[in-house]
Scaffold this motif. Structure first.
Motif, PDB file in Angstrom:
ATOM      1  N   GLU A  62       0.819  -1.214   0.000  1.00 20.42           N
ATOM      2  CA  GLU A  62       0.000   0.000   0.000  1.00 20.42           C
ATOM      3  C   GLU A  62       0.854   1.265   0.000  1.00 20.42           C
ATOM      4  O   GLU A  62       0.505   2.264  -0.611  1.00 20.42           O
ATOM      5  N   ASP A  63       1.994   1.232   0.702  1.00 19.16           N
ATOM      6  CA  ASP A  63       2.766   2.457   0.876  1.00 19.16           C
ATOM      7  C   ASP A  63       4.107   2.442   0.142  1.00 19.16           C
ATOM      8  O   ASP A  63       4.826   3.436   0.160  1.00 19.16           O
ATOM      9  N   ARG A  64       4.483   1.313  -0.443  1.00 18.21           N
ATOM     10  CA  ARG A  64       5.812   1.247  -1.049  1.00 18.21           C
ATOM     11  C   ARG A  64       5.875   0.150  -2.102  1.00 18.21           C
ATOM     12  O   ARG A  64       4.994  -0.709  -2.161  1.00 18.21           O
ATOM     13  N   VAL A  65       6.939   0.196  -2.870  1.00 21.68           N
ATOM     14  CA  VAL A  65       7.206  -0.851  -3.853  1.00 21.68           C
ATOM     15  C   VAL A  65       8.637  -1.328  -3.632  1.00 21.68           C
ATOM     16  O   VAL A  65       9.575  -0.522  -3.622  1.00 21.68           O
ATOM     17  N   GLU A  66       8.792  -2.622  -3.404  1.00 21.42           N
ATOM     18  CA  GLU A  66      10.134  -3.188  -3.210  1.00 21.42           C
ATOM     19  C   GLU A  66      10.513  -3.951  -4.476  1.00 21.42           C
ATOM     20  O   GLU A  66       9.722  -4.724  -5.001  1.00 21.42           O
ATOM     21  N   ALA A  67      11.729  -3.728  -4.933  1.00 18.70           N
ATOM     22  CA  ALA A  67      12.159  -4.432  -6.144  1.00 18.70           C
ATOM     23  C   ALA A  67      13.551  -4.998  -5.939  1.00 18.70           C
ATOM     24  O   ALA A  67      14.386  -4.392  -5.259  1.00 18.70           O
ATOM     25  N   GLU A  68      13.776  -6.179  -6.498  1.00 21.08           N
ATOM     26  CA  GLU A  68      15.134  -6.723  -6.497  1.00 21.08           C
ATOM     27  C   GLU A  68      15.339  -7.453  -7.814  1.00 21.08           C
ATOM     28  O   GLU A  68      14.372  -7.853  -8.477  1.00 21.08           O
ATOM     29  N   GLY A  69      16.582  -7.577  -8.204  1.00 23.53           N
ATOM     30  CA  GLY A  69      16.809  -8.205  -9.492  1.00 23.53           C
ATOM     31  C   GLY A  69      18.243  -8.628  -9.698  1.00 23.53           C
ATOM     32  O   GLY A  69      19.145  -8.254  -8.939  1.00 23.53           O
ATOM     33  N   VAL A  96      20.801  -6.254  -7.785  1.00 23.83           N
ATOM     34  CA  VAL A  96      20.331  -4.896  -7.467  1.00 23.83           C
ATOM     35  C   VAL A  96      19.040  -4.961  -6.658  1.00 23.83           C
ATOM     36  O   VAL A  96      18.294  -5.948  -6.742  1.00 23.83           O
ATOM     37  N   SER A  97      18.791  -3.933  -5.872  1.00 22.61           N
ATOM     38  CA  SER A  97      17.513  -3.846  -5.162  1.00 22.61           C
ATOM     39  C   SER A  97      17.194  -2.381  -4.906  1.00 22.61           C
ATOM     40  O   SER A  97      18.083  -1.519  -4.951  1.00 22.61           O
ATOM     41  N   HIS A  98      15.935  -2.102  -4.646  1.00 21.52           N
ATOM     42  CA  HIS A  98      15.514  -0.712  -4.491  1.00 21.52           C
ATOM     43  C   HIS A  98      14.134  -0.689  -3.853  1.00 21.52           C
ATOM     44  O   HIS A  98      13.289  -1.516  -4.179  1.00 21.52           O
ATOM     45  N   VAL A  99      13.933   0.221  -2.924  1.00 18.64           N
ATOM     46  CA  VAL A  99      12.589   0.412  -2.365  1.00 18.64           C
ATOM     47  C   VAL A  99      12.144   1.817  -2.744  1.00 18.64           C
ATOM     48  O   VAL A  99      12.886   2.777  -2.547  1.00 18.64           O
ATOM     49  N   SER A 100      10.977   1.929  -3.330  1.00 22.15           N
ATOM     50  CA  SER A 100      10.501   3.273  -3.678  1.00 22.15           C
ATOM     51  C   SER A 100       9.167   3.539  -2.980  1.00 22.15           C
ATOM     52  O   SER A 100       8.429   2.612  -2.628  1.00 22.15           O
ATOM     53  N   HIS A 101       8.904   4.813  -2.774  1.00 18.56           N
ATOM     54  CA  HIS A 101       7.645   5.242  -2.158  1.00 18.56           C
ATOM     55  C   HIS A 101       6.928   6.124  -3.171  1.00 18.56           C
ATOM     56  O   HIS A 101       7.025   7.349  -3.109  1.00 18.56           O
ATOM     57  N   PRO A 102       6.267   5.496  -4.127  1.00 15.67           N
ATOM     58  CA  PRO A 102       5.686   6.270  -5.223  1.00 15.67           C
ATOM     59  C   PRO A 102       4.639   7.258  -4.723  1.00 15.67           C
ATOM     60  O   PRO A 102       3.978   7.010  -3.706  1.00 15.67           O
ATOM     61  N   ASP A 103       4.536   8.366  -5.454  1.00 12.29           N
ATOM     62  CA  ASP A 103       3.464   9.304  -5.151  1.00 12.29           C
ATOM     63  C   ASP A 103       2.608   9.474  -6.399  1.00 12.29           C
ATOM     64  O   ASP A 103       2.793   8.777  -7.387  1.00 12.29           O
ATOM     65  N   GLY A 104       1.672  10.379  -6.298  1.00 12.25           N
ATOM     66  CA  GLY A 104       0.782  10.584  -7.433  1.00 12.25           C
ATOM     67  C   GLY A 104       1.103  11.870  -8.162  1.00 12.25           C
ATOM     68  O   GLY A 104       0.285  12.408  -8.887  1.00 12.25           O
ATOM     69  N   VAL A 105       2.311  12.384  -7.934  1.00 16.35           N
ATOM     70  CA  VAL A 105       2.699  13.656  -8.545  1.00 16.35           C
ATOM     71  C   VAL A 105       3.783  13.422  -9.588  1.00 16.35           C
ATOM     72  O   VAL A 105       3.689  13.854 -10.722  1.00 16.35           O
ATOM     73  N   ARG A 106       4.832  12.699  -9.169  1.00 16.34           N
ATOM     74  CA  ARG A 106       5.918  12.416 -10.099  1.00 16.34           C
ATOM     75  C   ARG A 106       5.526  11.177 -10.901  1.00 16.34           C
ATOM     76  O   ARG A 106       5.665  10.044 -10.440  1.00 16.34           O
ATOM     77  N   LEU A 107       5.034  11.402 -12.111  1.00 18.01           N
ATOM     78  CA  LEU A 107       4.398  10.306 -12.848  1.00 18.01           C
ATOM     79  C   LEU A 107       5.412   9.552 -13.694  1.00 18.01           C
ATOM     80  O   LEU A 107       5.247   9.398 -14.896  1.00 18.01           O
ATOM     81  N   GLU A 108       6.475   9.087 -13.077  1.00 16.00           N
ATOM     82  CA  GLU A 108       7.417   8.232 -13.808  1.00 16.00           C
ATOM     83  C   GLU A 108       7.950   7.147 -12.894  1.00 16.00           C
ATOM     84  O   GLU A 108       7.844   7.236 -11.677  1.00 16.00           O
ATOM     85  N   GLY A 109       8.532   6.123 -13.512  1.00 12.52           N
ATOM     86  CA  GLY A 109       8.803   4.920 -12.751  1.00 12.52           C
ATOM     87  C   GLY A 109       7.441   4.330 -12.388  1.00 12.52           C
ATOM     88  O   GLY A 109       6.487   4.418 -13.164  1.00 12.52           O
ATOM     89  N   ILE A 110       7.322   3.767 -11.180  1.00 13.18           N
ATOM     90  CA  ILE A 110       6.011   3.308 -10.726  1.00 13.18           C
ATOM     91  C   ILE A 110       5.374   4.453  -9.937  1.00 13.18           C
ATOM     92  O   ILE A 110       6.035   5.076  -9.117  1.00 13.18           O
ATOM     93  N   TYR A 111       4.116   4.748 -10.223  1.00 16.20           N
ATOM     94  CA  TYR A 111       3.460   5.836  -9.501  1.00 16.20           C
ATOM     95  C   TYR A 111       2.049   5.439  -9.093  1.00 16.20           C
ATOM     96  O   TYR A 111       1.484   4.471  -9.601  1.00 16.20           O
ATOM     97  N   ARG A 112       1.498   6.185  -8.155  1.00 10.10           N
ATOM     98  CA  ARG A 112       0.157   5.891  -7.648  1.00 10.10           C
ATOM     99  C   ARG A 112      -0.864   6.510  -8.574  1.00 10.10           C
ATOM    100  O   ARG A 112      -0.835   7.697  -8.843  1.00 10.10           O
ATOM    101  N   ASP A 113      -1.764   5.667  -9.053  1.00  9.13           N
ATOM    102  CA  ASP A 113      -2.847   6.164  -9.892  1.00  9.13           C
ATOM    103  C   ASP A 113      -4.129   6.171  -9.053  1.00  9.13           C
ATOM    104  O   ASP A 113      -4.130   5.742  -7.899  1.00  9.13           O
TER     105      ASP A 113
END
Ligand SMILES: [Zn+2]
Length: 818
Positions: free
Chosen positions: A29-36, A76-93
């Motif tokens: 709900e609040d974040r996206v975790e990615a690893e690869g 690689v790994s990365h945790v992001s906290h998408p918002d609904g303002v910066r509409l790139e990468g993964i974002y909240r719609d």
């Protein structure tokens, strides 16, 4: 000298080639975790691998040094906290009611690196195995390629795995999690029998809205195959609705995203949106071919992806709506404020092939999407349609599955045509600006002498037709490759020369012709587009008497089709002459005066009688043309501004069901002094605000109100619940809508409003705020008083929006002042 954050000359292939990515992306709900795990092959000897991560180059130490050709992996790994303002990468719609958080992704240009560190480069074409994990209440977890596994991932969670076996650039990656209903279908190529599965993913409860778009998609796929020979290489083509996007849509190999307001079609769709849907669907689909198949080498070559694609889109539109209608629309786009011609005239526009950019989004502009396709058309005129098509086929054959840059393109064209296309196209592609051609002719003793002059070193094809007694007696194209040239031919004296029909070359044509020739052209040119052009030329030279005579004549002419009549009789703020456009205040006054004179000459009764109404409700091409004509009449009634005219406008509003018809009436009513205007706007607004499309249209009407209280009305809309500056469709409608308010924009309050709003809007993304600069691009051409005001305004903006902090917007303002 320009300063750039990214330079074309600094581009080099990364030290290792990305071959495969194994990625796991977990949505919460609040974040996206990615690893690869990235699988690479060294291109040079390396001990560390630079990866792109959130806009920075980060070196990843390797366990040892690798020699060219050796394979290695990087975790690689990365945790992001998408918002609904910066509409790139993964974002909240926008999330459907009761569903888990809706996530969309947008990777072009450099969005992937906001999800996971990567070689975020167009040449990093690689295969992907992607596992998406999320709440099991989602209906879909989507990535590129074939879905190979669905499994549970612990309590309340699920995981879907996709394999994408055809190498793909990271900018085409998609990872989204959401809740949609599905309309399934399929299409079969008639000649080869292959079937492609189709899916439309729509907001819950909106499957019916996807039925017309699905038909457009099916037609597009067959049309594109016939035009280009391309065959879709995957099993499924999915179209996914999203609410928020900086762009109208994005091709994510096999998964096109389109903003819901354009993706769904029902009777509430506006004509502009309906036409747009017929464009964006074939456009994004064409990118399966030009984009996914052959990929630009760098963002600097993005014009190669887009120009070809836009022309396929336009060919489809022309088939659906008629060539004359669509060409008039394209040309209006080129000529408008903020359009490609105005960009060129600003003196600070980039060339099609840019040396550098401050933000990769900078290439998503009128130069890439409007000028570049026009320049390709100019190339087609110069080398002939057959040679042009042959060269493109060779280009797609040679670079399929790989990358191509501008030099590759020029090389293929030179080899297949046997001509030096690089030299021919250099000024068009590598410099900003466009040619201005002056054309005149004389006839004496059985010989016609045509004189053409141009600025710049362009080779310009200038199409012409000699017209006598309403018929073309000869036609062709002069190729102008000097500053001034004369062409002589023996022939009977024509009535006039119909130049450059449909705006054949990219640039500006100035015709030297006496008034009576233009009058004759308005009456007898077999080409409807040029009849309308001649009408505008009469306006430009102030031939009001002749203009008004012709206006009445054309209005009364029952033999003309409504589309041609609309093109000839609609009176905009600006006419044709590019220099006259700078008289922004005078032009608005002139528009009102001309509309009023024409309306009075025709008379209220005749105007009212020519309105459609019941027969203006369809969503077919003829109904669209009918409504465009009705708009001309409604605009004239608005200018009459009499109780009878207001009653007629309200009557039309009462009869019309179609949203565009209603909006045209509402806008006409709001612009006059009808005592009921506020009341009717309020009542209509209540209904319109129920859909994003309706809401946007309503906001544009509010923003274009010519009355003094427009600023208070805009403020009231900003406070209304449901409006948000971070919703691109709504904020653009309200803010950019005001740039079309020719009556209020150039007042003191208007200029102060736009200055404040640019600063405010910039906090919400520079890309949108850039659009508010469009009225000022040619400020140097303004009359001295206004020029001084605008210069001071731009200087204050430059101080408020320093280039260091606002590279795109601040940079553009500084360039405009430079
Ligand atoms: Zn595109």
């Amino acid at each position: 000298m320009q300063e750039w954050k990214f330079r074309r000359s600094e581009f080099r292939r990364p030290p290792a080639q990305l071959e495969h990515v194994d990625a796991t992306i977990r949505f919460f709900e609040d974040r996206v975790e990615a690893e690869g795990v990235l699988h690479l092959v060294a291109r040079e000897t390396i001990g560390e691998m630079p990866l792109d991560c959130d806009g920075a180059k980060v070196p990843y130490a390797l366990d040892r040094e690798y020699a060219p050709g050796e394979r290695f992996t990087v975790k690689v790994s990365h945790v992001s906290h998408p918002d609904g303002v910066r509409l790139e990468g993964i974002y909240r719609d926008v999330t459907p009611g009761g569903a888990p958080q809706q996530y969309m992704s947008q990777c072009q240009q450099f969005g992937f690196q906001r999800i996971l560190p990567i070689v975020d480069d167009c040449t990093a074409k690689c295969t992907f195995r992607t596992t998406l994990e999320g709440d099991e209440r989602y209906t879909h977890l989507i990535s590129n390629g074939d879905l190979v596994e669905k499994r549970s991932a612990g309590p309340g969670r699920m995981a879907w795995t996709y394999e994408n076996r055809k190498p793909m650039a990271p900018y085409l990656f998609i990872a989204c999690a959401g809740t949609w209903d599905v309309l399934p279908d399929s299409v079969t190529y008639p000649d080869i029998g292959k079937t492609v599965k189709l899916e439309y993913l729509v907001p819950p409860g909106h499957v019916d809205g996807a039925r017309v778009p699905m038909e457009i998609l099916k037609k597009s796929i067959i049309f594109q195959h016939e035009l280009t020979g391309f065959v879709y290489p995957y099993e499924t083509y999915r179209t996914i609705c999203m609410e928020k996007s900086l762009y109208g849509g994005m091709e994510n190999t096999g998964n096109t995203t389109i903003v819901t307001q354009a993706a769904l079609i029902d009777s509430s769709i506006s004509d502009a949106r309906l036409v747009y849907a017929h464009g964006v669907i074939p456009h994004e689909y064409e990118h399966s071919h030009c984009g996914s198949g052959v990929t630009m080498e760098t963002p600097f070559d993005m014009w190669l992806n887009e120009a070809y694609t836009v022309n396929v889109e336009r060919a489809f539109l022309a088939r659906e709506f008629g060539a004359a209608f669509t060409r008039a629309m394209d040309v209006a786009g080129l000529r408008m404020d903020g359009g490609a011609l105005a960009e060129d005239e600003s003196g600070s526009a980039p060339a099609i092939v840019r040396e550098g950019v401050n933000d990769p989004d900078d290439v998503v502009d009128a130069i890439t999407y409007d000028k570049a396709p026009e320049v390709l058309n100019t190339l087609r005129s110069l080398i002939g349609a057959e040679a042009y098509d042959k060269a493109w086929r060779e280009y797609f054959r040679r670079f399929d599955g790989g990358n191509a840059n501008t030099e590759d393109f020029l090389k293929v064209f030179s080899e297949t045509t046997g001509r030096d296309i690089g030299a021919l196209m250099r000024p068009w592609l590598f410099s900003s600006g466009h040619p201005t051609v002056r054309a005149s002719w004389t006839w004496a003793a059985g010989e016609l002498t045509v004189t053409l002059a141009r600025e710049g070193d362009y080779v310009v094809p200038v199409p012409y037709a000699l017209v006598k007694d309403g018929r073309d007696v000869a036609s062709g194209a002069f190729v102008l490759d000097g500053a001034m040239q004369q062409f002589r031919t023996k022939c009977p004296k024509p009535d006039f020369i119909s130049w450059n029909r449909g705006c054949g070359f990219y640039g500006v044509l100035e015709v030297e012709a006496p008034e009576e020739e233009l009058v004759c052209q308005v009456r007898t040119d077999p080409d409807a587009f040029n009849r309308a052009e001649a009408m505008k030329m009469l306006r430009d030279r102030g031939a009001v008497k002749a203009w008004l005579e012709l206006y009445k004549e054309i209005f009364a002419d029952e033999s003309l089709d409504l589309g041609a009549k609309e093109a000839m009789l609609s009176v905009g703020v600006h006419s044709l002459d590019r220099r006259r456009r700078a008289f922004v205040r005078e032009n608005a006054a002139e528009m009102h005066a001309l509309r009023k004179a024409a309306a009075e000459a025709i008379g209220e009764a005749a105007l009212v009688a020519s309105l459609g109404g019941e027969n203006a409700n369809g969503i077919d091409a003829a109904s669209i043309v009918r409504r465009a004509w009705d708009k001309v009449v409604l605009d004239m009634l608005a200018e009459l501004n009499t109780p009878g005219a207001w009653a007629a406008i309200e009557g039309y509003l009462g009869r019309a069901e179609n949203i565009t018809a209603r909006l045209n009436a509402l806008s006409a009513l709001v612009r006059g002094e009808s005592p009921r205007r506020k009341e009717v706007l309020e009542a209509e607004g209540e209904k319109l605000r129920k859909t994003t499309n309706g809401y946007s249209s309503y906001l544009r009407i509010v923003a274009c109100d010519p009355h003094e209280d427009v600023f208070a009305a805009i403020e009231a809309e900003e406070r209304r619940e449901g409006w948000s500056m971070s919703h691109p469709a709504l904020s653009r409608a309200l803010y950019c809508g005001f740039t079309a308010n020719a009556d209020r924009l150039w007042t003191d309050e208007g200029l102060a409003w736009i200055e404040r709003t640019i600063v405010k809007y910039a906090q919400c993304g520079e890309y949108n705020a850039l659009r508010l600069l469009s009225p000022f691009l040619t400020w140097r051409w303004f009359e001295p008083g206004l020029r001084a005001e605008v210069k001071a305004l731009l200087e204050r903006l430059a101080a408020a929006l320093p280039r260091e902090k606002y590279p795109s917007l601040g940079g553009r303002i500084a360039d405009l002042l430079a």
